[in-house]
Write a protein that holds these residues in place. Structure first.
Motif, short mmCIF file in Angstrom:
data_model
loop_
_atom_site.label_atom_id
_atom_site.label_comp_id
_atom_site.label_asym_id
_atom_site.label_seq_id
_atom_site.Cartn_x
_atom_site.Cartn_y
_atom_site.Cartn_z
N TRP A 11 1.52 -1.35 -0.16
CA TRP A 11 0.30 0.04 0.16
C TRP A 11 0.80 1.11 -0.05
CZ3 TRP A 11 -1.15 4.26 2.79
CH2 TRP A 11 -2.05 5.10 2.32
N LEU A 12 1.94 1.04 0.82
CA LEU A 12 2.81 2.42 1.19
C LEU A 12 3.85 2.43 -0.26
CD1 LEU A 12 4.60 1.67 4.14
CD2 LEU A 12 2.81 3.86 3.53
N SER A 13 4.24 1.78 -1.31
CA SER A 13 4.61 1.68 -2.40
C SER A 13 3.50 1.93 -3.43
CB SER A 13 4.99 0.59 -2.90
OG SER A 13 4.36 -0.73 -3.33
N GLU A 14 2.33 1.62 -2.90
CA GLU A 14 1.26 2.15 -4.26
C GLU A 14 1.02 4.02 -3.70
OE1 GLU A 14 -1.42 -0.37 -4.87
OE2 GLU A 14 -0.35 -1.87 -4.80
N HIS A 15 1.11 3.78 -2.72
CA HIS A 15 0.20 5.27 -2.40
C HIS A 15 1.18 6.40 -1.19
CE1 HIS A 15 -3.83 3.81 -3.78
NE2 HIS A 15 -3.13 2.85 -2.87
N GLY A 16 2.04 5.81 -0.79
CA GLY A 16 2.94 6.56 0.17
C GLY A 16 3.25 8.08 -0.46
N GLU A 17 3.71 8.22 -1.03
CA GLU A 17 4.31 9.06 -1.93
C GLU A 17 3.58 10.14 -2.09
OE1 GLU A 17 7.83 10.12 -2.07
OE2 GLU A 17 8.17 8.06 -1.46
N THR A 18 2.09 9.92 -2.48
CA THR A 18 1.00 10.83 -2.62
C THR A 18 0.28 11.34 -0.95
OG1 THR A 18 -0.42 9.64 -3.71
CG2 THR A 18 0.78 10.83 -4.67
N THR A 19 0.41 10.57 -0.04
CA THR A 19 -0.57 10.59 1.02
C THR A 19 0.54 11.87 2.29
OG1 THR A 19 -1.16 8.62 0.66
CG2 THR A 19 -1.38 9.44 2.51
N PRO A 20 0.07 12.70 2.64
CA PRO A 20 0.38 13.37 3.96
C PRO A 20 0.65 12.87 4.83
CG PRO A 20 -2.28 13.91 2.70
CD PRO A 20 -1.31 13.15 2.16
N VAL A 21 1.81 13.59 5.58
CA VAL A 21 2.17 12.48 6.49
C VAL A 21 0.78 12.41 7.80
CG1 VAL A 21 3.69 12.45 8.40
CG2 VAL A 21 5.07 13.42 6.46
N GLU A 22 0.07 13.38 7.88
CA GLU A 22 -0.71 13.36 9.11
C GLU A 22 -1.59 12.11 8.55
OE1 GLU A 22 -0.54 16.49 7.25
OE2 GLU A 22 1.32 17.06 8.39
N ARG A 23 -1.68 12.12 7.08
CA ARG A 23 -2.54 10.63 6.91
C ARG A 23 -2.32 9.30 7.25
NH1 ARG A 23 -6.96 8.25 7.28
NH2 ARG A 23 -7.48 6.99 5.28
N LEU A 24 -1.01 9.44 7.38
CA LEU A 24 0.10 8.50 7.06
C LEU A 24 -0.56 7.72 8.98
CD1 LEU A 24 3.02 8.72 4.43
CD2 LEU A 24 0.72 6.57 4.89
N GLN A 25 -0.12 9.05 9.59
CA GLN A 25 -0.11 8.45 10.96
C GLN A 25 -0.83 8.50 11.39
OE1 GLN A 25 2.73 9.56 12.79
NE2 GLN A 25 1.62 8.66 14.27
N GLN A 26 -2.11 8.89 10.58
CA GLN A 26 -3.78 8.46 11.43
C GLN A 26 -4.03 7.64 10.52
OE1 GLN A 26 -6.70 10.32 9.00
NE2 GLN A 26 -8.42 10.56 10.51
N ILE A 27 -3.82 6.78 9.65
CA ILE A 27 -3.77 5.18 9.40
C ILE A 27 -2.62 4.41 10.25
CG2 ILE A 27 -3.25 3.59 7.77
CD1 ILE A 27 -3.43 5.32 5.59
N ARG A 28 -2.07 4.82 10.77
CA ARG A 28 -0.94 4.47 11.88
C ARG A 28 -0.90 3.71 12.95
NH1 ARG A 28 0.70 3.99 16.44
NH2 ARG A 28 2.99 3.49 17.05
N ASP A 29 -2.28 4.78 13.58
CA ASP A 29 -2.99 5.16 14.88
C ASP A 29 -4.17 3.78 14.92
OD1 ASP A 29 -0.44 7.18 15.67
OD2 ASP A 29 -2.28 8.35 15.73
N ASN A 30 -4.68 3.72 13.77
CA ASN A 30 -5.55 3.04 13.62
C ASN A 30 -5.24 1.29 13.48
OD1 ASN A 30 -7.63 5.05 12.60
ND2 ASN A 30 -7.30 5.06 10.94
N ILE A 31 -4.18 1.46 13.00
CA ILE A 31 -3.72 0.12 13.03
C ILE A 31 -3.09 0.01 15.08
CG2 ILE A 31 -2.30 -1.23 12.43
CD1 ILE A 31 -1.51 0.19 9.90
N ALA A 32 -2.64 0.78 15.15
CA ALA A 32 -2.88 0.89 16.21
C ALA A 32 -3.70 0.44 17.19
CB ALA A 32 -1.24 1.98 17.06
N ALA A 33 -4.56 1.07 17.69
CA ALA A 33 -6.19 0.81 17.62
C ALA A 33 -6.47 -0.21 18.00
CB ALA A 33 -7.10 1.95 17.24
N LYS A 34 -6.34 -1.05 16.41
CA LYS A 34 -6.79 -2.47 16.79
C LYS A 34 -6.29 -3.22 16.90
CE LYS A 34 -8.21 -2.31 11.30
NZ LYS A 34 -8.63 -2.22 10.26
N LEU A 35 -4.48 -2.66 17.30
CA LEU A 35 -3.91 -3.83 18.18
C LEU A 35 -4.49 -3.61 19.96
CD1 LEU A 35 -0.24 -3.44 17.15
CD2 LEU A 35 -1.57 -5.41 17.52
N GLU A 36 -5.67 -2.44 20.00
CA GLU A 36 -5.95 -3.23 21.00
C GLU A 36 -7.60 -3.60 21.64
OE1 GLU A 36 -6.32 1.25 21.76
OE2 GLU A 36 -3.75 1.52 22.45
#
Length: 114
Positions: A11-36
């Protein structure tokens, strides 16, 4: 989005360059929330992998956007203190032999360094 490290990397190879860091951080936080949540072991491992991939990517992207100069990661190998000023007392041959014989009597010789 990502359920394991491989899908996150894809996903990052396809969308990472065009996705703002803030959105990437939000996605990362969603993954962390799923872990809980209470999830199965297989999902847990996959989410941990995805989280690791996302963290690495976000850190590298933030480093590139905050400073265009290369990051210096060379270790500092300089001495912690100036040992040139420290001098050890010079012993005469007589004193060296005397101290060595005292050590022999105690039976506690220091380890031999080769």
């Amino acid at each position: 989005m990502a359920t394991n490290g491989e899908s996150a990397a894809q996903w990052l190879s396809e969308h990472g360059e065009t996705t703002p860091v803030e959105r990437l951080q939000q996605i990362r936080d969603n993954i962390a929330a799923k872990l809980e949540d209470n999830i199965q072991d297989e999902q847990h491992i996959g989410l941990l992998e995805a989280l690791d991939v996302m963290d690495s990517y976000i850190i590298s992207k933030e480093a590139l956007t905050t400073d265009n100069s290369p990051i210096d990661i060379r270790p500092d190998l300089s001495p912690l203190c100036d040992n040139r000023a420290a001098t050890s007392p010079g012993l005469s041959e007589e004193e060296k032999k005397k101290r060595f014989n005292e050590l022999l009597k105690t039976g506690k010789l220091p380890p031999v360094i080769s």
